[in-house]
Design a protein around this motif. Structure first.
Motif: not given
Length: 420
Positions: A23-24, A37, A40, A88-90
């Motif tokens: 995660p972030t 977070n 995300g 994913d968040p990225r």
């Protein structure tokens, strides 16, 4: 998971990985505190083999750990086989081919069964009835489960079981059995489940209702610590096949049973003393208002003197343990000690009975029984043997040199305090 499901309603799902869900973080620049977070990630379903087609967005995607995301498959996903896409968040994406199959509308009702109690089990009034209901909607979701208990009295009890969007729901609870409106009477348990397709499944079982039992008294009230004492417990509303008795938690063996009495053999008990009795009848356990007293069986350790003339009639002292006044009998073989006098729990006196050769001296108690093979030898002296002890005042002893065959010709043995 799941790999396939009906989608009449939202379906809870779990997405697993090999610890690659990273995660972030949210970082407070002032304090340096950091937190995950959890929102995300995104997940979508795309029809397997289709190119550029629409994707189905999964709802409530939440990060749980490096290896787990929770999500919810929305209702009305068209029938078909779908690939799963995780973003994913990225901006990274991973795809699992043929991950989920939508089965469309649920066309089968839930399978409902009453796992407990077993059908036709009798319950006495007040018994705690252990109920376990299981509803299984297969690839669908159980949306409701309701249980109703009823009897001849007309009164009903209902119990709503909690459902959490699962395909299988287990609902355990207990309730007190009502008193029968008449004898006999029937208790009915009806379980009804609704599946995600709106279809209903049902199961029903019936059970015998009986009057509440009572226990009143017991006879005898004492017995051996070795067990095996036959006792009768008196009461009311005992039921064949559904009655048990415990002595300090140790089961007794029931040999005979009627509505008003049960006959049982006591189990062995580790120590002498009072044992509490519980009687269970058709699910009702009663603490008896009486106790059963365990007594240690008597044991002979020695006889003084250890020998004497075959004609008998001379004083002997028996030393041992656990003698009881009025109930312990000393036997020389199968012949009782004559003129027996209880002195203490460790001593009994009397006159040796006539006999021959070697007699096994044992103790038997009418309350606590005897110990098998627990004997000491007493040697009878034949003609020409050593003379036995002189009888004390008030006793008439036979000729010490007389044999057993001549004992009947000797003067009658008279106990102390008796007329000769």
């Amino acid at each position: 998971m799941p790999t396939q499901a009906y989608v009449d309603t939202p379906v809870a799902a779990a997405i697993y990985s090999d610890d690659s869900f990273r995660p972030t973080y949210q970082i407070d620049a002032l304090s340096g505190a950091a937190s995950v977070n959890p929102n995300g990630f995104r997940a979508t379903l795309s029809l397997n083999g289709a190119t550029g087609g629409p994707e189905v967005q999964l709802d409530s995607v939440v990060w749980q750990s490096l290896g787990l995301l929770s999500a919810e498959i929305p209702p009305a996903v068209p029938v078909g086989l779908y690939d799963l896409n995780v973003h994913d968040p990225r901006g990274g994406t991973s795809t699992l081919l043929r991950a989920f199959q939508s089965l469309g509308t649920d066309t089968l009702p839930p399978l409902v069964r009453i796992a407990s109690p077993q059908a036709n089990t009798p319950f006495a009034a007040g018994a705690a009835v252990p109920v376990v209901i299981v509803a299984d909607d297969g690839y669908g979701v159980v949306t409701s489960l309701q249980v109703v208990m009823s009897s001849g009295s007309g009164a009903e009890q209902s119990y709503p079981c909690a459902v959490t969007g699962q395909s299988i729901v287990s609902c355990p609870f207990t309730f007190p059995a009502p008193a029968p409106a008449s004898v006999p009477d029937v208790l009915a348990i009806t379980a009804t489940a609704m599946g995600s397709g709106g279809l209903m499944g049902q199961a029903r079982s019936t059970y015998q209702l009986q009057l509440a039992p009572t226990v009143n008294t017991i006879y005898p009230t004492t017995g051996s610590t070795r067990g095996g004492t036959e006792v009768v417990i008196y009461g009311d509303n005992f039921t064949s096949g559904q009655t048990s008795v415990l002595f300090d938690g140790i089961p007794g063996t029931i040999e005979d049973l009627s509505a008003t009495s049960l006959t049982a053999q006591t189990p062995a008990h580790p120590t002498p003393g009072a044992a509490h009795i519980t009687v269970t009848v058709a699910g009702v356990t009663l603490q008896a208002p009486f106790v059963f007293t365990y007594l240690a069986s008597p044991l002979v350790r020695s006889v003084l003197p250890a020998s004497g003339p075959a004609a008998g009639g001379y004083p002997v002292t028996v030393i041992g343990d656990n003698f009881l006044a009025g109930s312990t009998t000393i036997n020389f073989g199968t012949t009782p000690l004559l003129c027996q006098t209880f002195v203490s729990a460790n001593r009994i006196e009397g006159l040796a009975p006539p006999g021959s050769m070697t007699a096994a001296v044992n103790a038997v108690d009418s309350k606590s029984g005897s110990i098998p093979n627990a004997t000491v030898p007493f040697q009878y002296l034949q003609d020409g043997g050593a003379a036995g002890p002189t009888a004390p005042d008030g006793l008439v002893a036979p000729n010490p040199d007389a044999g057993a065959a001549d004992a009947a010709a000797d003067p009658e043995i008279v106990c102390p305090g008796s007329a000769s």
